[in-house]
Motif scaffolding. Structure first.
Motif, PDB file in Angstrom:
ATOM      1  N   HIS A 294      -6.524  -5.709   6.559  1.00  0.00           N
ATOM      2  CA  HIS A 294      -7.693  -5.037   5.998  1.00  0.00           C
ATOM      3  C   HIS A 294      -8.743  -4.782   7.080  1.00  0.00           C
ATOM      4  O   HIS A 294      -9.306  -3.690   7.174  1.00  0.00           O
ATOM      5  CB  HIS A 294      -8.277  -5.904   4.875  1.00  0.00           C
ATOM      6  CG  HIS A 294      -9.275  -5.190   4.020  1.00  0.00           C
ATOM      7  ND1 HIS A 294      -8.940  -4.521   2.867  1.00  0.00           N
ATOM      8  CD2 HIS A 294     -10.611  -5.040   4.152  1.00  0.00           C
ATOM      9  CE1 HIS A 294     -10.019  -3.988   2.336  1.00  0.00           C
ATOM     10  NE2 HIS A 294     -11.051  -4.295   3.089  1.00  0.00           N
TER      11      HIS A 294
ATOM     12  N   ASP B 189      -7.125  -5.852  -1.883  1.00  0.00           N
ATOM     13  CA  ASP B 189      -8.343  -5.353  -1.237  1.00  0.00           C
ATOM     14  C   ASP B 189      -9.562  -6.181  -1.651  1.00  0.00           C
ATOM     15  O   ASP B 189     -10.427  -6.484  -0.828  1.00  0.00           O
ATOM     16  CB  ASP B 189      -8.562  -3.884  -1.584  1.00  0.00           C
ATOM     17  CG  ASP B 189      -7.586  -2.963  -0.861  1.00  0.00           C
ATOM     18  OD1 ASP B 189      -6.936  -3.434   0.086  1.00  0.00           O
ATOM     19  OD2 ASP B 189      -7.486  -1.787  -1.243  1.00  0.00           O
ATOM     20  N   GLU B 190      -9.633  -6.531  -2.933  1.00  0.00           N
ATOM     21  CA  GLU B 190     -10.761  -7.342  -3.407  1.00  0.00           C
ATOM     22  C   GLU B 190     -10.735  -8.735  -2.777  1.00  0.00           C
ATOM     23  O   GLU B 190     -11.776  -9.273  -2.393  1.00  0.00           O
ATOM     24  CB  GLU B 190     -10.729  -7.437  -4.934  1.00  0.00           C
ATOM     25  CG  GLU B 190     -11.076  -6.133  -5.639  1.00  0.00           C
ATOM     26  CD  GLU B 190     -11.133  -6.293  -7.148  1.00  0.00           C
ATOM     27  OE1 GLU B 190     -11.135  -7.449  -7.630  1.00  0.00           O
ATOM     28  OE2 GLU B 190     -11.182  -5.261  -7.846  1.00  0.00           O
TER      29      GLU B 190
ATOM     30  N   THR C  41      -2.433  -3.567  -4.865  1.00  0.00           N
ATOM     31  CA  THR C  41      -3.214  -3.205  -3.681  1.00  0.00           C
ATOM     32  C   THR C  41      -4.702  -3.395  -3.939  1.00  0.00           C
ATOM     33  O   THR C  41      -5.437  -3.888  -3.068  1.00  0.00           O
ATOM     34  CB  THR C  41      -2.927  -1.743  -3.280  1.00  0.00           C
ATOM     35  OG1 THR C  41      -1.538  -1.606  -2.982  1.00  0.00           O
ATOM     36  CG2 THR C  41      -3.748  -1.345  -2.068  1.00  0.00           C
TER      37      THR C  41
ATOM     38  N   ARG D 217      -7.546  -2.101   9.551  1.00  0.00           N
ATOM     39  CA  ARG D 217      -7.618  -0.755   8.969  1.00  0.00           C
ATOM     40  C   ARG D 217      -9.033  -0.204   9.060  1.00  0.00           C
ATOM     41  O   ARG D 217      -9.244   0.976   9.321  1.00  0.00           O
ATOM     42  CB  ARG D 217      -7.143  -0.778   7.515  1.00  0.00           C
ATOM     43  CG  ARG D 217      -7.007   0.618   6.900  1.00  0.00           C
ATOM     44  CD  ARG D 217      -6.335   0.547   5.544  1.00  0.00           C
ATOM     45  NE  ARG D 217      -7.174  -0.109   4.556  1.00  0.00           N
ATOM     46  CZ  ARG D 217      -6.758  -1.031   3.703  1.00  0.00           C
ATOM     47  NH1 ARG D 217      -5.497  -1.446   3.731  1.00  0.00           N
ATOM     48  NH2 ARG D 217      -7.582  -1.566   2.825  1.00  0.00           N
TER      49      ARG D 217
ATOM     50  N   ALA E 293       0.836  -1.207   0.000  1.00  0.00           N
ATOM     51  CA  ALA E 293       0.000   0.000   0.000  1.00  0.00           C
ATOM     52  C   ALA E 293       0.868   1.252   0.000  1.00  0.00           C
ATOM     53  O   ALA E 293       0.565   2.239  -0.685  1.00  0.00           O
ATOM     54  CB  ALA E 293      -0.920  -0.007   1.210  1.00  0.00           C
TER      55      ALA E 293
ATOM     56  N   ASN F 183      -3.282 -10.759   5.108  1.00  0.00           N
ATOM     57  CA  ASN F 183      -3.924  -9.732   4.286  1.00  0.00           C
ATOM     58  C   ASN F 183      -5.282  -9.320   4.851  1.00  0.00           C
ATOM     59  O   ASN F 183      -5.587  -8.133   4.980  1.00  0.00           O
ATOM     60  CB  ASN F 183      -4.091 -10.261   2.857  1.00  0.00           C
ATOM     61  CG  ASN F 183      -4.743  -9.253   1.927  1.00  0.00           C
ATOM     62  OD1 ASN F 183      -4.314  -8.107   1.841  1.00  0.00           O
ATOM     63  ND2 ASN F 183      -5.792  -9.683   1.232  1.00  0.00           N
TER      64      ASN F 183
END
Length: 409
Positions: A233, A198-199, A194, A236, A109, A229
């Motif tokens: 996520h 994220d997906e 990134t 965050r 990121a 991962n």
């Protein structure tokens, strides 16, 4: 004020940080420039925000200025009805950002650098010069004889970006002449990576998380890399900022073998209970005082503040399953002392609060608050509700009770 070619109004935003002795002169320069354009028929309206706050002791001036600048730009945009803000970052800015993030361990990121376009907080932020070399912009300024001012702090090496630009970057360009372009390409590829991560995290979170928190058994079923991962996520989303690498590493090491646990963070606390990892912001922690209330008269429905206990007792009318309001004319408020017996249902034997909490899966942080007694009889326990022995018959004025911890100021 619409111009013929585009039919849009152009605004110039300037943020007066109050950090430079020349700050007022910069505002005057912006005003003069807008007046010069106006004389040529280019109607550009200037908006200026003067920051009142200052960095706190020990706070990075760079980080403070950036945060407050974006906040001020957003506020001006919303006040003026502007939905798009153009930022002047160029290719060297992007290359520097990639290097700084790499040196700070920013991960994929961080290596993404700055996006060319993003929408955040109701404003669309665009960087139209992100692929342009600074030399191209400087040539345009000279060709059109645009007057400009150099911020003297750009020559101050105590700031990290300035040290990189003044002391390191010349050597990099001599050794790697195409460094600007290749690092900008790195940012573009990292942005794609990134987005893919994220997906993938969103897919994994749909099975491993809910409003209650992260479901650890489902999380442990993922591969190690996907586990890391999805944890980053999820954190965050809870912390509203990227999680420190040290916190992620600790959770990766400790969550698998833990049945209960808690992990402190500057913004709050992570807790593991019955396989669910949840986040409690610091502002949601109960506030306690030594002078707690010891008695209360409840004669009507509503929210009754108990600041000494750090919360409110909520009284609501119910048709059944409640305690007769007459019981609550004078109630005592007590802390747990051990040995209290609570009956969870009619016909069920009274049991200790500890066993009742365990049976109903009430985590420790939801057990705080006052116990309510009337005439020596236990009436209400936070996290468990009303004792079955005080439930009244239908037709009587009945109320239900609920404990709400306050948020810290």
């Amino acid at each position: 004020m619409a111009t013929e070619p585009l039919g849009v109004e152009v605004l110039a935003f300037h943020v007066h940080h109050g950090l430079s002795p020349n700050a007022e002169a910069w505002v005057a320069h912006c005003e003069q420039q807008c007046r010069r354009w106006a004389r040529r028929g280019l109607l550009i309206r200037l908006c200026v925000t003067r920051l009142e706050a200052r960095p706190t002791q020990g706070e990075s001036v760079e980080a403070w200025a950036r945060r407050e600048r974006y906040r001020a730009l957003r506020q001006m945009a919303l006040e003026q009805g502007a939905h798009i803000v153009l930022l002047a970052h160029h290719r060297l800015d992007q290359a520097e950002t990639v290097l700084i993030q790499a040196l700070r361990g920013g991960g994929v990121a961080g290596l993404s650098g700055m996006p060319r376009e993003t929408e955040r907080d109701g404003v669309r932020w665009l960087r139209p010069w992100l692929a342009r070399a600074p030399e191209e912009i400087a040539a345009y300024v000279r060709r059109h004889r645009l007057r400009h001012i150099e911020d003297e702090s750009n020559a101050e090496p105590r700031f990290a970006r300035n040290r990189l630009r003044l002391q390191v970057w010349p050597s990099i360009e001599r050794a790697f002449p195409a460094a600007q372009t290749t690092l900008a390409d790195t940012a573009a590829w990292a942005q794609e990576a990134t987005a893919c991560l994220d997906e993938l995290a969103a897919l994994d979170l749909s099975a491993a998380a809910s409003a209650k928190g992260l479901f650890v058994p489902a999380w442990l079923a993922l591969s190690v890399v996907r586990r890391s991962n999805v944890l980053r996520h999820w954190l965050r989303g809870q912390l509203r900022q990227p999680a420190p690498a040290s916190l992620v590493t600790r959770l990766m090491d400790e969550l698998g073998g833990a049945k209960q646990g808690q992990w402190e963070h500057g913004r709050g606390r992570l807790r593991l209970h019955r396989g669910i990892l949840s986040w409690t912001p610091a502002a949601d922690e109960p506030v306690w005082r030594a002078d707690r209330e010891t008695s209360l008269s409840l004669r009507h429905a509503g929210r009754h503040a108990l600041p000494g206990w750090g919360g409110h007792l909520v009284v609501s009318r119910v048709d059944e399953g409640g305690v007769p309001l007459a019981w609550l004319g004078h109630v005592e408020l007590r802390s747990r002392s051990g040995g209290e017996q609570f009956q969870a249902g009619i016909g069920r034997p009274p049991r200790s609060l500890k066993k009742q909490y365990q049976a109903q899966g009430v985590p420790a942080w939801q057990r705080e608050g006052p116990l309510l007694y009337s005439g020596g009889q236990l009436v209400f326990v936070p996290g468990l509700g009303l004792d079955a022995r005080v439930i009244g018959l239908p037709g009587q004025p009945l109320v239900g009770l609920h404990w709400e911890p306050s948020t810290a100021g």
